[in-house]
Write an enzyme that holds these catalytic residues in place. Sequence first.
Site, short mmCIF file in Angstrom:
data_model
loop_
_atom_site.label_atom_id
_atom_site.label_comp_id
_atom_site.label_asym_id
_atom_site.label_seq_id
_atom_site.Cartn_x
_atom_site.Cartn_y
_atom_site.Cartn_z
N ASP A 1 37.35 1.68 18.39
CA ASP A 1 37.12 1.18 17.04
C ASP A 1 36.87 -0.32 17.20
O ASP A 1 37.18 -0.91 18.24
CB ASP A 1 38.37 1.45 16.20
CG ASP A 1 38.31 0.75 14.85
OD1 ASP A 1 37.28 0.88 14.16
OD2 ASP A 1 39.28 0.05 14.50
N ASP B 1 37.06 -3.23 14.30
CA ASP B 1 37.92 -4.15 13.56
C ASP B 1 39.39 -3.91 13.87
O ASP B 1 39.88 -2.77 13.83
CB ASP B 1 37.69 -3.98 12.06
CG ASP B 1 36.29 -4.39 11.63
OD1 ASP B 1 35.46 -4.64 12.53
OD2 ASP B 1 36.02 -4.44 10.43
#
Length: 435
Positions: A211, A213
Amino acid sequence: MEESKSVTLNEIVEQDHSGEFSVALREGLTPAVITVTGRNRPGVSAAFFRVLSAHDVQLLDVEQSVFRGHMSLAAYVGVDSTRVDLLTEGVTETLKGYGQKATIELEEEIISARPRSSHVLVILGNPVNAEDVSRVGQVLANYDANIDKIRGIADYPVTGLELKITVANTEPGGGQALRKALAALTPELGVDIAIERAGLLRRSKRLVCFDCDSTLITGEVIEMLAAYAGREAEVAAVTERAMRGELDFEESLRERVKALAGLDESVIAEVAKEIELTPGARTTIRTLKRMGYTTAVVSGGFIQVLDGLVEDLQIDHARANTLEIVDGKLTGRVIGEIVDRAAKARLLAEFAEESGLKMFQTVAVGDGANDIDMLSAAGLGIAFNAKPALKEIADTSVNHPFLDEVLYMLGIPREEIEASDLEDGTYRRVWLEQS
């Protein structure tokens, strides 16, 4: 024609107590364990085997290691019992000159072959104390799991220990109770504990998908954009609810993007400059690439912001949402497919297929509810400083702010990482304050 001779299996091998087979002793020899310890120095091993050779010793197993300048050498051998005293004297006197201590112990029966550890357990912390290992060891004992071997795997930015263990019940799901008990220790002790099946399956991992952020980077891109619109707090509140799984991601994304309407597209470049990598991210990606792993990033953020980062890190695959821009202004809408929870899992599968890999060869790393499907689908799902909803389904969790821990969980030791860094001039250690 010469008659063929039948040879029984017992004439070639002997079966040990675990049901495995090991090479048999030559006739007339007695099993023994010889150990040598002392300060490491050149010539010790050569002298040791020279003495054994003079007494016609059969080697069955050998292990040598050096720890902080101290050497330990052990050999499982077959010896002529009538020459044990001479062998003992020869080994002791020869190695005394090298500052070594030696012992020889005869065994009444064949010792079982080295255990084939069923699992690998990694303990990571800053610091790791003796109490931590003691508590982990007690939990393992409570579930009839045996520690076969321990080695240090990292001394920066956290201390890492790797334990090879044998779990009594290795049937699928047989170790779930043990996993839960170990997971319960993590918040109590303040260390990260990961357990995974040992063997070729662990080494087969070849694709790692992150991922973005709050995982690969420290912030939330949409909040950074919203700050330019003066609506950061409003957007952050919606982000938090979505990360906890309280809101549908697509709905929350569209709501937050509305707050960006009217921003000049130049803001995207400004935000891209402000992005900060998570500590250890560059080292992690660089090391994975060196080792031939495929790397990927899937993000609920925006591809226009991430393009430069992906190019800089040389990440193989990247997918994120696309902001709509008309006449140089953000419209407050996204275009194309939304990279939501389901899409992340599907994209991971696509990356694996494109790389000719099976899903058990994949690793996924994320921090929020939007990563649940992706971590569930991966061969190894790692929750990185994650929300409770993700920790509940992840195989293991990282609770320190260092992405390097992913490497250690894959069994890649710090010394090998830094040896490669030294070779290409990228070696660097940043001073870390003790927590």
